[in-house]
Design a protein around this motif. Structure first.
Motif, short mmCIF file in Angstrom:
data_model
loop_
_atom_site.label_atom_id
_atom_site.label_comp_id
_atom_site.label_asym_id
_atom_site.label_seq_id
_atom_site.Cartn_x
_atom_site.Cartn_y
_atom_site.Cartn_z
N LYS A 95 0.86 -1.18 0.00
CA LYS A 95 0.00 0.00 0.00
C LYS A 95 0.89 1.23 0.00
CE LYS A 95 -4.04 -1.84 2.30
NZ LYS A 95 -4.98 -1.66 3.41
N THR A 135 -0.63 3.08 -4.85
CA THR A 135 -0.62 1.63 -4.64
C THR A 135 -0.71 0.86 -5.95
OG1 THR A 135 -1.69 1.91 -2.50
CG2 THR A 135 -1.83 -0.29 -3.50
N THR A 152 -1.98 -2.19 -7.65
CA THR A 152 -3.09 -3.06 -7.28
C THR A 152 -3.04 -4.43 -7.94
OG1 THR A 152 -4.46 -2.10 -9.02
CG2 THR A 152 -4.64 -1.14 -6.82
N SER A 207 -1.85 0.34 -11.35
CA SER A 207 -1.85 1.12 -10.12
C SER A 207 -3.13 1.92 -9.93
CB SER A 207 -0.65 2.09 -10.15
OG SER A 207 -0.70 3.00 -9.08
N ARG A 208 -3.37 2.30 -8.67
CA ARG A 208 -4.49 3.19 -8.35
C ARG A 208 -4.33 4.56 -8.99
NH1 ARG A 208 -4.42 4.19 -2.64
NH2 ARG A 208 -5.73 5.92 -3.23
N ARG A 243 -4.04 5.10 -11.92
CA ARG A 243 -4.64 4.92 -13.25
C ARG A 243 -3.59 4.80 -14.34
NH1 ARG A 243 -9.85 8.74 -13.35
NH2 ARG A 243 -10.54 7.22 -14.86
#
Length: 103
Positions: A26, A55, A57, A72-73, A75
């Motif tokens: 995270k 993060t 993912t 990744s978060r 985008r």
């Protein structure tokens, strides 16, 4: 245990030959969003990929090569080519896409 991440693991994957594991934790800062690469016979860290800012993912190795896909978060997604010869790991970025550059 695999030490090296600043926070708890969020995702991990292994290469299909079982020689490498990629892991991510995270993160809310780019320096924490690194993907760590581990060699499984000694469980030592052999590489670090810093390409995302939040993060990671999802991680997945290609079934027929040592290509590693990371999502990744933030985008973004990145495709990396990892070559491990038993003593040295070379990492090259094959592709990078983000919300701004995607078609």
């Amino acid at each position: 245990k695999m030490y090296g991440h600043g926070y708890e693991l969020y995702c991990m994957t292994s290469s299909h030959d079982g020689r490498m594991v990629a892991s991510a934790c995270k993160s809310s800062k780019p320096q924490e969003a690194a993907i760590l690469i581990w060699e499984t016979s000694t469980w030592k860290q052999i590489g670090r990929i810093e390409v995302h800012s939040l993060t990671v993912t999802q991680l997945e190795f290609s079934p027929v090569t040592n290509l590693l896909l990371s999502v990744s978060r933030d985008r973004t997604l990145a495709l990396h080519d990892l070559n491990w010869d038993g003593s040295n790991l070379s990492i090259s970025r094959v592709k990078y896409l983000d919300k701004k550059t995607s078609p």
